[in-house]
Scaffold this motif. Structure first.
Motif, PDB file in Angstrom:
ATOM      1  N   ASN A  69       0.811  -1.206   0.000  1.00 47.15           N
ATOM      2  CA  ASN A  69       0.000   0.000   0.000  1.00 47.15           C
ATOM      3  C   ASN A  69       0.847   1.260   0.000  1.00 47.15           C
ATOM      4  O   ASN A  69       0.334   2.370   0.216  1.00 47.15           O
ATOM      5  CB  ASN A  69      -0.933   0.010   1.220  1.00 47.15           C
ATOM      6  CG  ASN A  69      -2.224  -0.758   0.963  1.00 47.15           C
ATOM      7  OD1 ASN A  69      -2.922  -0.477  -0.006  1.00 47.15           O
ATOM      8  ND2 ASN A  69      -2.524  -1.724   1.816  1.00 47.15           N
ATOM      9  N   THR A 122       6.920   3.931  -8.601  1.00 48.88           N
ATOM     10  CA  THR A 122       5.778   4.646  -8.033  1.00 48.88           C
ATOM     11  C   THR A 122       4.523   3.806  -8.206  1.00 48.88           C
ATOM     12  O   THR A 122       4.358   3.108  -9.207  1.00 48.88           O
ATOM     13  CB  THR A 122       5.603   6.005  -8.733  1.00 48.88           C
ATOM     14  OG1 THR A 122       6.813   6.748  -8.597  1.00 48.88           O
ATOM     15  CG2 THR A 122       4.456   6.793  -8.119  1.00 48.88           C
ATOM     16  N   ALA A 123       3.640   3.869  -7.230  1.00 51.15           N
ATOM     17  CA  ALA A 123       2.403   3.083  -7.259  1.00 51.15           C
ATOM     18  C   ALA A 123       1.649   3.300  -8.566  1.00 51.15           C
ATOM     19  O   ALA A 123       1.462   4.436  -9.010  1.00 51.15           O
ATOM     20  CB  ALA A 123       1.526   3.433  -6.070  1.00 51.15           C
ATOM     21  N   GLY A 124       1.228   2.188  -9.178  1.00 49.88           N
ATOM     22  CA  GLY A 124       0.421   2.239 -10.388  1.00 49.88           C
ATOM     23  C   GLY A 124       1.182   2.320 -11.684  1.00 49.88           C
ATOM     24  O   GLY A 124       0.584   2.230 -12.769  1.00 49.88           O
ATOM     25  N   THR A 125       2.517   2.463 -11.629  1.00 49.35           N
ATOM     26  CA  THR A 125       3.271   2.638 -12.873  1.00 49.35           C
ATOM     27  C   THR A 125       3.589   1.328 -13.571  1.00 49.35           C
ATOM     28  O   THR A 125       3.653   1.279 -14.795  1.00 49.35           O
ATOM     29  CB  THR A 125       4.591   3.387 -12.609  1.00 49.35           C
ATOM     30  OG1 THR A 125       5.355   2.670 -11.618  1.00 49.35           O
ATOM     31  CG2 THR A 125       4.317   4.795 -12.107  1.00 49.35           C
ATOM     32  N   ARG A 126       3.783   0.254 -12.814  1.00 48.89           N
ATOM     33  CA  ARG A 126       4.111  -1.041 -13.427  1.00 48.89           C
ATOM     34  C   ARG A 126       3.545  -2.137 -12.544  1.00 48.89           C
ATOM     35  O   ARG A 126       4.063  -2.423 -11.459  1.00 48.89           O
ATOM     36  CB  ARG A 126       5.631  -1.199 -13.588  1.00 48.89           C
ATOM     37  CG  ARG A 126       6.013  -2.318 -14.543  1.00 48.89           C
ATOM     38  CD  ARG A 126       7.345  -2.049 -15.208  1.00 48.89           C
ATOM     39  NE  ARG A 126       7.595  -3.082 -16.203  1.00 48.89           N
ATOM     40  CZ  ARG A 126       8.389  -4.143 -16.003  1.00 48.89           C
ATOM     41  NH1 ARG A 126       9.005  -4.292 -14.844  1.00 48.89           N
ATOM     42  NH2 ARG A 126       8.572  -5.026 -16.954  1.00 48.89           N
ATOM     43  N   LEU A 127       2.477  -2.774 -13.014  1.00 46.97           N
ATOM     44  CA  LEU A 127       1.754  -3.746 -12.207  1.00 46.97           C
ATOM     45  C   LEU A 127       2.136  -5.169 -12.569  1.00 46.97           C
ATOM     46  O   LEU A 127       2.442  -5.476 -13.721  1.00 46.97           O
ATOM     47  CB  LEU A 127       0.242  -3.567 -12.403  1.00 46.97           C
ATOM     48  CG  LEU A 127      -0.333  -2.175 -12.136  1.00 46.97           C
ATOM     49  CD1 LEU A 127      -1.840  -2.188 -12.388  1.00 46.97           C
ATOM     50  CD2 LEU A 127      -0.034  -1.715 -10.717  1.00 46.97           C
ATOM     51  N   ASP A 166      -1.488  -7.091 -13.826  1.00 49.35           N
ATOM     52  CA  ASP A 166      -2.558  -6.082 -13.794  1.00 49.35           C
ATOM     53  C   ASP A 166      -3.213  -5.962 -12.428  1.00 49.35           C
ATOM     54  O   ASP A 166      -4.368  -5.524 -12.331  1.00 49.35           O
ATOM     55  CB  ASP A 166      -3.625  -6.383 -14.855  1.00 49.35           C
ATOM     56  CG  ASP A 166      -3.077  -6.281 -16.274  1.00 49.35           C
ATOM     57  OD1 ASP A 166      -2.232  -5.402 -16.511  1.00 49.35           O
ATOM     58  OD2 ASP A 166      -3.486  -7.093 -17.124  1.00 49.35           O
ATOM     59  N   ASP A 185       3.264   4.389  -1.421  1.00 51.70           N
ATOM     60  CA  ASP A 185       3.259   5.284  -2.576  1.00 51.70           C
ATOM     61  C   ASP A 185       4.325   4.872  -3.584  1.00 51.70           C
ATOM     62  O   ASP A 185       4.168   5.062  -4.791  1.00 51.70           O
ATOM     63  CB  ASP A 185       3.546   6.725  -2.139  1.00 51.70           C
ATOM     64  CG  ASP A 185       2.514   7.244  -1.159  1.00 51.70           C
ATOM     65  OD1 ASP A 185       1.340   6.857  -1.288  1.00 51.70           O
ATOM     66  OD2 ASP A 185       2.886   8.027  -0.264  1.00 51.70           O
ATOM     67  N   GLU A 186       5.415   4.344  -3.049  1.00 48.31           N
ATOM     68  CA  GLU A 186       6.495   3.846  -3.898  1.00 48.31           C
ATOM     69  C   GLU A 186       7.208   2.713  -3.178  1.00 48.31           C
ATOM     70  O   GLU A 186       7.122   2.559  -1.954  1.00 48.31           O
ATOM     71  CB  GLU A 186       7.471   4.966  -4.271  1.00 48.31           C
ATOM     72  CG  GLU A 186       8.118   5.660  -3.102  1.00 48.31           C
ATOM     73  CD  GLU A 186       9.064   6.773  -3.538  1.00 48.31           C
ATOM     74  OE1 GLU A 186       9.175   7.016  -4.763  1.00 48.31           O
ATOM     75  OE2 GLU A 186       9.698   7.393  -2.667  1.00 48.31           O
ATOM     76  N   PRO A 211      -3.933  -4.165  -9.059  1.00 47.29           N
ATOM     77  CA  PRO A 211      -3.732  -2.912  -8.324  1.00 47.29           C
ATOM     78  C   PRO A 211      -2.942  -3.166  -7.044  1.00 47.29           C
ATOM     79  O   PRO A 211      -3.013  -4.246  -6.458  1.00 47.29           O
ATOM     80  CB  PRO A 211      -5.170  -2.464  -8.004  1.00 47.29           C
ATOM     81  CG  PRO A 211      -6.020  -3.150  -9.033  1.00 47.29           C
ATOM     82  CD  PRO A 211      -5.355  -4.470  -9.301  1.00 47.29           C
ATOM     83  N   LYS A 212      -2.175  -2.164  -6.630  1.00 49.06           N
ATOM     84  CA  LYS A 212      -1.343  -2.244  -5.420  1.00 49.06           C
ATOM     85  C   LYS A 212      -0.200  -3.252  -5.575  1.00 49.06           C
ATOM     86  O   LYS A 212       0.274  -3.825  -4.596  1.00 49.06           O
ATOM     87  CB  LYS A 212      -2.183  -2.560  -4.176  1.00 49.06           C
ATOM     88  CG  LYS A 212      -3.258  -1.515  -3.885  1.00 49.06           C
ATOM     89  CD  LYS A 212      -4.019  -1.834  -2.615  1.00 49.06           C
ATOM     90  CE  LYS A 212      -5.118  -0.806  -2.357  1.00 49.06           C
ATOM     91  NZ  LYS A 212      -4.585   0.536  -2.071  1.00 49.06           N
TER      92      LYS A 212
END
Length: 467
Positions: free
Chosen positions: A295, A312-317, A320, A297-298, A322-323
Motif C-alpha cells: 500500500n 511509483t504506485a500504479g506505474t508497473r503492475l 494487472d 506510494d512507492e 492494483p497495489k
C-alpha cells in the motif's frame, strides 16, 4: 439434481426435517451471521416449482431463527432454463464474450440485458440478502431496478479483489464479498492454475477457459485457487488480499527466471504464479522479475545492499493487479529487499534470502497437549532448513512420519497440488521445504511421540501429552 444420486432424491420428503435439525444444532453459534438456502440452484429460473420452493425454504429458516438474515447464492443462467430460453441465453453469453477471454459458467450477459433480473426476481423475493456469484458488473444496474435489495458477493474470482473491493466499500447496498476460495481443497483439480506461454501460443486466444479443471492432467489433485494452502500457509493470493484490505505490510515474491519474456495465462480462479523463493538454480546473471504487494506510494528494491531503483504506485503492475509493483532485474544469489514508502517515510519491508543446502528437519507443533477424547488434533509443521535455520524453498525431500504412544498419525502430507502421494501412508515429499503432520489423540491418557525422518537427515521428534 446437480449430480446423479445426490440429495435431490430425498429433498421433497426430508428437507423440512433436515433443515430444522441442522439449524437447531447450529443456531447458537455466534460465528453464524447469515443462513444460506442454496448455491447455484438449478431451479433458480423457476423450473420445477423453483420459485415456490425457494420461498418455502426462506420462510422455514426465518421461523427457526428470526434473528439472522437469509440468503441464497445465485449465478448466471448457464443452466436452469428450459431448452429454448437456455439456448437464447447461451447465445447472449457467447456474443458478450466474443473475442474476449471469459468464463462461460458465470459470464455477465451485459449491462443492457435484464433477463437475469427477470428470471431471478421471484426466486429472490423471500431473501433478506441476495447472493451474486461472479456478477459484480450487475450491482449498479440491479440497485437501480431494486433499490431496497441488499447485495452480497457470494462467490467471486480471487484475482479480481483489487479491482472489486473499492467498489464494494463505496456501495452501501453491497455488504461484502466472498472469494472462491479461502482454503485450498481436494477436487476441481487445477482450476486455479496458471501457465507461461510464448506470445503466439494458441491457448492465449482461448483465454482462461482453456485452464478449467478438465484440462488438468494427472496427477493434478488440488484446486490451487486459495488464499491459504492445505498446510495452513499463507499464499501470495492471501497476502495480496490483505494488502487490498489495508495492511501496511510489504510482500515480496519472485517469478521463476525460466519464464522471463513469456506471457502468463491465468485461469479465472487462478493467481499470478509467484513464490517466496530466491533459490533459482542455473539462473545466475539471467533476467528475472519480482512482484511486490504494498500500500506504499512507492517501493524500492535493494539487491545485496545496493538499490536497483524505485517504482511509483500504479506505474508497473504485476498481472494487472492494483497495489502491485513489478521489477525487472538480474538474478544473483544473496538477499533481496523491498522497502515500501508512504509520504516519504518507510512503511514496511520484506526480504527474500537465498538459502544454503538443506541440512536439518525442524518440527513446529501448534500445541503439545491434547484431550484424551479420541478426536483432538495437533498440527505439526515440518520445515526443511539450512544451517542458518532458513527454510529451503526448493527442498523436495522424501519424509517418513511415525507416531507412537497414546495417539495416532491422522494425516501427513504437503501442499503440493500435483502429486499422487497418499496422505495417510506416513510417507510424503516436502513441497517448497514444508510438510505437515496431524496427530490425533486416543482415549487413554499418556505420552505420544511424533518422529519425522528423511534420507540423509537426522530424525527429529516432538512429544505430545494426552490428558
Amino acid at each position: 439434481m446437480k449430480q446423479p444420486g445426490d440429495y435431490n432424491q430425498f429433498f421433497d420428503s426430508d428437507w423440512q426435517k433436515d433443515l430444522t435439525r441442522f439449524m437447531k444444532r447450529d443456531r447458537n453459534h455466534p460465528s453464524i451471521v447469515i443462513w444460506s438456502t442454496g448455491n447455484e440452484i438449478p431451479e433458480r429460473g423457476g423450473m420445477n416449482n423453483g420459485y415456490t420452493l425457494a420461498t418455502r425454504l426462506a420462510e422455514a429458516a426465518h421461523r427457526l431463527d428470526p434473528s439472522r438474515p437469509i440468503s441464497n447464492a445465485i449465478c448466471s443462467y448457464w443452466s436452469g432454463l428450459d431448452d429454448e430460453l437456455n439456448e437464447e441465453n447461451f447465445q447472449k453469453i457467447l456474443a458478450e464474450i466474443s473475442g474476449e477471454a471469459a468464463s462461460v459458467q458465470n459470464a455477465d450477459t451485459g449491462k443492457n440485458d435484464t433477463s437475469w433480473e427477470e428470471y431471478s426476481e421471484a426466486f429472490t423475493n423471500g431473501l433478506d440478502i441476495v447472493g451474486y456469484n461472479y456478477m459484480e458488473d450487475k450491482y449498479p444496474l440491479d440497485h437501480e431496478m431494486f433499490p431496497e435489495r441488499v447485495i452480497l458477493g457470494s462467490e467471486n474470482y480471487p484475482k479480481e479483489i483489487g479491482m472489486r473491493w473499492p467498489m464494494v466499500e463505496a456501495t452501501p447496498y453491497v455488504i461484502g464479498d466472498f472469494t472462491w476460495t479461502a482454503y485450498d481443497y481436494i477436487g476441481e483439480a487445477g482450476i486455479g492454475k496458471s501457465v507461461f506461454l510464448d506470445p503466439d501460443d494458441p491457448l492465449l486466444k482461448m483465454g482462461p477457459f482453456a485452464l478449467m479443471s478438465h484440462s488438468s492432467a494427472f496427477p493434478w489433485r488440488l484446486a490451487n485457487d486459495a488464499d491459504v494452502d492445505i498446510n495452513g500457509g499463507l499464499l501470495p493470493q492471501g497476502a495480496y488480499r490483505s494488502i487490498v484490505w489495508g495492511s501496511d505490510k510489504t510482500y515480496l515474491y519472485s517469478y521463476d527466471p525460466s519464464v522471463f519474456g513469456k506471457t502468463e495465462l491465468i485461469s479465472s480462479w487462478g493467481f499470478t504464479d509467484v513464490t517466496k523463493n530466491w533459490n533459482w538454480k542455473d539462473a545466475d546473471h539471467k533476467p528475472v522479475q519480482v512482484a511486490v504487494f504494498s500500500n506504499g506510494d512507492e517501493v524500492e528494491l535493494i539487491q545485496n545492499g545496493t538499490s536497483i531503483g524505485k517504482l511509483t504506485a500504479g506505474t508497473r503492475l504485476a498481472a494487472d493487479l492494483p497495489k502491485s509493483f513489478l521489477f525487472d532485474l538480474t538474478y544473483l544469489p544473496g538477499t533481496l529487499e523491498a522497502v515500501s514508502y508512504k509520504d516519504g517515510k518507510e512503511l514496511s519491508r520484506d526480504t527474500l534470502t537465498t538459502a544454503a543446502s538443506a541440512k536439518t528437519i525442524r518440527l513446529i507443533p501448534e500445541k503439545t497437549e491434547l484431550s484424551a477424547n479420541g478426536h483432538a488434533l495437533a498440527y505439526i509443521r515440518i520445515e526443511i532448513v539450512d544451517e542458518n535455520g532458513v527454510v529451503v524453498p526448493d527442498a523436495a525431500i522424501k519424509l517418513h512420519a511415525d507416531v507412537k504412544g497414546a495417539g495416532k498419525l491422522a494425516a501427513f502430507g504437503s501442499a503440493n497440488p500435483i502429486t499422487d502421494e497418499n496422505y495417510t501412508a506416513g510417507d510424503f515429499t516436502s513441497y517448497r521445504g514444508v510438510a505437515t503432520a496431524i496427530v490425533q489423540s486416543g482415549y487413554e491418557a499418556g505420552l505420544c511421540t511424533l518422529t519425522v525422518s528423511g534420507e540423509g537427515f537426522e530424525e527429529k521428534s516432538v512429544e505430545l501429552k494426552i490428558k
